[in-house]
Design a protein around this motif. Structure first.
Motif, mmCIF file in Angstrom:
data_model
loop_
_atom_site.group_PDB
_atom_site.id
_atom_site.type_symbol
_atom_site.label_atom_id
_atom_site.label_comp_id
_atom_site.label_asym_id
_atom_site.label_seq_id
_atom_site.Cartn_x
_atom_site.Cartn_y
_atom_site.Cartn_z
ATOM 1 N N GLU A 1 36.431 -39.490 -4.684
ATOM 2 C CA GLU A 1 35.950 -40.780 -4.181
ATOM 3 C C GLU A 1 37.154 -41.677 -3.885
ATOM 4 O OE1 GLU A 1 32.187 -41.660 -4.230
ATOM 5 O OE2 GLU A 1 32.553 -39.528 -3.892
ATOM 6 N N SER B 1 32.587 -41.781 -0.967
ATOM 7 C CA SER B 1 33.229 -40.682 -0.252
ATOM 8 C C SER B 1 33.536 -41.115 1.181
ATOM 9 C CB SER B 1 32.322 -39.455 -0.239
ATOM 10 O OG SER B 1 31.158 -39.707 0.530
ATOM 11 N N LYS B 2 34.370 -40.351 1.849
ATOM 12 C CA LYS B 2 34.746 -40.685 3.228
ATOM 13 C C LYS B 2 33.543 -40.590 4.153
ATOM 14 C CE LYS B 2 38.193 -39.699 6.773
ATOM 15 N NZ LYS B 2 39.363 -38.853 7.169
ATOM 16 N N GLN C 1 42.446 -40.493 -7.678
ATOM 17 C CA GLN C 1 41.391 -40.449 -6.665
ATOM 18 C C GLN C 1 41.323 -41.754 -5.878
ATOM 19 O OE1 GLN C 1 37.504 -38.915 -7.585
ATOM 20 N NE2 GLN C 1 38.263 -37.778 -9.353
#
Length: 335
Positions: free
Chosen positions: A271, A327-328, A263
């Protein structure tokens, strides 16, 4: 007929600029002549140009045509010469486009862009790197340098340069002086780690000599060779063999840890790791930590210093490079 054949043979060896110039001259000159010969049939000069263009391109709509003897005689000249010249010009244009595409695929074009990302050495790792850059920074231009006969991957943002990356001429062809960053992958075809790192060191030495201020990241096979790369002023190191081995050992003792690594290393799922700049209201690391936490992000490092939780009351430097996990969507809201 023999004279016409001689003329056409000469035209085939004339350069492209000559062909296009002569075609342009024939079209404009013929338009003027037809307008002068038949002012009633072609009341405007554009009408004559329209007739000549539809004739030499063999479209022939039939909305305009000469009616006088002089006009028809000159029309015969357009049939015999104009159509052949226009066809030759179109053929040369197609040939030029094909040659340009071939030169691009073979990596023989010089890249003129700026603030691009240079990748040296093609491999599966380089393939994943290109895909990651395209996924996370779709606006960024990428230049790949390798010695393959043709480009191994096609994308409108990927430009291939064929040549020896240790040669200054190849690096100049990639416009390295205007590049934002360079990533050098180790040659997987070399089994001896010392020889592979030696080749990488030769390449990165050429890079740093030509552009000493560029940010460089290098893949290294053996950890004991890092001191040699530090001497060459390399900014970042990636230990390929040791990194994989350590991840494998940790996953054996800590179930699920590889999912965390995946991730953090990939922007495609879960994330991700991002860099943010210090904000004016953040005086200490505690201010930054709590402020980011309220927005859904976790502060984990300042540069390569992971001991943030031990210095929460210390002041943050103005040039601090803060790394967060989020997160984005959260990252976009923080920008």
């Amino acid at each position: 007929m023999y004279i016409l054949q001689r003329v056409m043979n000469r035209l085939f060896v004339i350069n492209k600029l000559g062909i296009f110039s002569f075609t342009f001259f024939i079209v404009i000159f013929s338009s003027i002549v037809m307008h002068r010969l038949e002012p009633k049939t072609f009341p405007r000069w554009f009408d004559a140009l329209w007739y000549v263009m539809t004739t030499v391109t063999t479209v022939g709509y039939g909305d305009f045509y000469p009616v006088s003897v002089a006009g028809r005689i000159y029309a015969i000249f357009i049939f015999l010469v104009g159509i052949g010249i226009a066809g030759l010009a179109i053929g040369k244009l197609v040939e030029a486009l094909g040659a340009h595409r071939k030169r691009r695929e073979e990596g023989r074009l010089t890249f003129r862009g700026k603030n691009h990302f240079v990748i040296i050495g093609w491999s599966e790792k380089a393939k994943y790197a290109v895909s990651e850059i395209i996924e996370t920074h779709p606006e960024l231009e990428i230049v790949l340098i390798d010695q393959l006969a043709v480009t191994p991957m096609t994308h409108h943002n990927l430009h291939y340069v064929q040549g020896d990356p240790s040669m200054e001429s190849t690096l100049n062809q990639a416009n390295l002086k205007e590049a934002k960053s360079v990533l050098v992958f180790s040659d997987d075809s070399i089994q001896d780690s010392a020889l592979a790192d030696g080749k990488t060191l030769l390449i990165v030495t050429s890079v740093e000599r030509l552009t000493p201020d560029i940010h460089s990241t290098v893949e290294i096979k053996k950890e004991e060779h890092i001191k040699n790369f530090r001497h060459a002023k390399v900014d970042e190191f990636v230990l390929s063999h040791e990194t994989v081995s350590r991840m494998a050992v940790r996953s054996a003792f800590s179930k699920g840890i590889t999912d965390i690594y995946t991730q953090l290393l990939s922007h495609k799922e879960g994330e991700n790791l991002f860099e943010v700049r210090k904000k004016a209201e953040w005086k200490t690391y505690k201010d930054a930590f709590e402020g980011l936490l309220r927005q859904g992000a976790t502060l984990i490092a300042d540069g390569n210093d992971l001991a943030i939780n031990q210095k929460l009351d210390e002041r943050i430097r103005d040039d601090a490079r803060l790394y967060i996990i989020c997160s984005k969507n959260v990252y976009e809201s923080l920008k």
